[in-house]
Design a protein around this motif. Structure first.
Motif, mmCIF file in Angstrom:
data_model
loop_
_atom_site.group_PDB
_atom_site.id
_atom_site.type_symbol
_atom_site.label_atom_id
_atom_site.label_comp_id
_atom_site.label_asym_id
_atom_site.label_seq_id
_atom_site.Cartn_x
_atom_site.Cartn_y
_atom_site.Cartn_z
ATOM 1 N N UNK A 10 0.866 -1.068 0.012
ATOM 2 C CA UNK A 10 0.128 0.376 -0.410
ATOM 3 C C UNK A 10 0.700 1.736 0.718
ATOM 4 N N UNK A 11 0.773 2.467 -0.750
ATOM 5 C CA UNK A 11 1.257 3.447 -0.512
ATOM 6 C C UNK A 11 0.458 4.793 -0.236
ATOM 7 N N UNK A 12 1.535 5.203 0.861
ATOM 8 C CA UNK A 12 1.051 6.491 1.825
ATOM 9 C C UNK A 12 0.981 7.379 -0.436
ATOM 10 N N UNK A 13 -0.039 8.775 0.878
ATOM 11 C CA UNK A 13 0.130 9.624 -0.784
ATOM 12 C C UNK A 13 1.127 9.897 -1.365
ATOM 13 N N UNK A 14 2.379 10.368 -0.618
ATOM 14 C CA UNK A 14 3.819 10.721 -1.305
ATOM 15 C C UNK A 14 4.909 9.101 -1.619
ATOM 16 N N UNK A 15 3.602 8.308 -2.126
ATOM 17 C CA UNK A 15 4.169 6.810 -2.732
ATOM 18 C C UNK A 15 4.814 5.881 -1.753
ATOM 19 N N UNK A 16 5.248 6.499 -0.688
ATOM 20 C CA UNK A 16 6.245 5.431 -0.355
ATOM 21 C C UNK A 16 5.645 4.387 0.828
ATOM 22 N N UNK A 17 5.809 3.322 0.805
ATOM 23 C CA UNK A 17 5.339 1.966 1.360
ATOM 24 C C UNK A 17 5.811 1.347 2.449
ATOM 25 N N UNK A 18 5.554 0.327 3.170
ATOM 26 C CA UNK A 18 5.665 -0.212 4.571
ATOM 27 C C UNK A 18 6.920 -0.119 4.822
ATOM 28 N N UNK A 19 8.008 -0.858 3.457
ATOM 29 C CA UNK A 19 9.358 -1.741 3.229
ATOM 30 C C UNK A 19 9.975 0.313 3.585
ATOM 31 N N UNK A 20 9.772 1.101 2.716
ATOM 32 C CA UNK A 20 10.507 2.188 2.623
ATOM 33 C C UNK A 20 10.069 2.922 3.771
ATOM 34 N N UNK A 21 9.223 2.874 4.719
ATOM 35 C CA UNK A 21 9.018 3.128 6.382
ATOM 36 C C UNK A 21 9.895 2.210 6.579
ATOM 37 N N UNK A 22 9.971 1.401 6.924
ATOM 38 C CA UNK A 22 10.638 0.529 7.691
ATOM 39 C C UNK A 22 12.270 0.680 7.700
ATOM 40 N N UNK A 23 12.991 1.092 6.677
ATOM 41 C CA UNK A 23 14.241 1.597 6.330
ATOM 42 C C UNK A 23 14.753 3.005 6.579
ATOM 43 N N UNK A 24 13.536 3.781 6.262
ATOM 44 C CA UNK A 24 13.994 5.313 7.266
ATOM 45 C C UNK A 24 13.932 5.046 8.747
ATOM 46 N N UNK A 25 13.443 4.127 9.349
ATOM 47 C CA UNK A 25 13.385 4.273 10.753
ATOM 48 C C UNK A 25 14.111 3.268 11.487
ATOM 49 N N UNK A 26 14.684 2.645 10.517
ATOM 50 C CA UNK A 26 15.617 1.825 10.682
ATOM 51 C C UNK A 26 15.110 0.161 11.745
ATOM 52 N N UNK A 27 14.029 0.177 11.167
ATOM 53 C CA UNK A 27 13.317 -1.222 11.962
ATOM 54 C C UNK A 27 13.262 -2.538 11.284
ATOM 55 N N UNK A 28 14.671 -2.816 11.784
ATOM 56 C CA UNK A 28 15.490 -4.536 10.448
ATOM 57 C C UNK A 28 14.435 -5.480 10.329
ATOM 58 N N UNK A 29 13.389 -5.785 11.400
ATOM 59 C CA UNK A 29 12.547 -7.224 11.655
ATOM 60 C C UNK A 29 11.479 -6.612 11.182
ATOM 61 N N UNK A 30 11.093 -5.035 10.978
ATOM 62 C CA UNK A 30 9.800 -5.002 10.461
ATOM 63 C C UNK A 30 10.451 -5.452 8.525
ATOM 64 N N UNK A 31 11.806 -4.729 8.232
ATOM 65 C CA UNK A 31 11.460 -4.987 6.817
ATOM 66 C C UNK A 31 11.560 -6.616 6.511
ATOM 67 N N UNK A 32 12.304 -7.460 7.370
ATOM 68 C CA UNK A 32 12.355 -8.610 7.215
ATOM 69 C C UNK A 32 11.028 -8.774 7.106
ATOM 70 N N UNK A 33 10.201 -8.580 7.961
ATOM 71 C CA UNK A 33 8.711 -9.485 8.071
ATOM 72 C C UNK A 33 7.880 -8.985 7.047
ATOM 73 N N UNK A 34 8.168 -7.410 6.454
ATOM 74 C CA UNK A 34 7.147 -7.128 4.853
ATOM 75 C C UNK A 34 8.282 -7.994 3.386
#
Length: 97
Positions: A10-34
């Protein structure tokens, strides 16, 4: 949320998906789950930035590692011709380089 059927790309209004968000904040486990749930590794923002570029620009080496292990294109470039490696080096992020 993933197990309940949330759309991982799913994309936000600025075209960012959850994986990009997890990588921006450094949430490795979320990134791996995604990644495990099939998130699009090659999705780009309007400026051409990928999740790997985001991880490298924010110095989140473990997120970058997760993406690389999953087979992300490490040579993708954004609209300005910048790659993830150039982004990491430009910002002095040696762990990502």
């Amino acid at each position: 949320l993933i197990k309940a059927g949330a759309h991982v790309d799913h994309l936000t209004e600025d075209k960012r998906n959850a994986l990009m968000t997890a990588c921006y904040f450094g949430h490795e486990l979320c990134a791996r789950a995604l990644i495990k749930a099939g998130a699009n590794l090659e999705a780009t923002l309007p400026n051409g930035h990928t999740a790997l570029m985001i991880a490298c620009s924010c110095n989140h080496d473990m997120c970058a590692r997760a993406l690389i292990e999953a087979g992300v294109n490490i040579n993708a470039s954004n609209n300005d011709g910048m790659t993830s490696l150039i982004t990491a080096c430009e910002n002095g992020h040696h762990l990502c380089a």
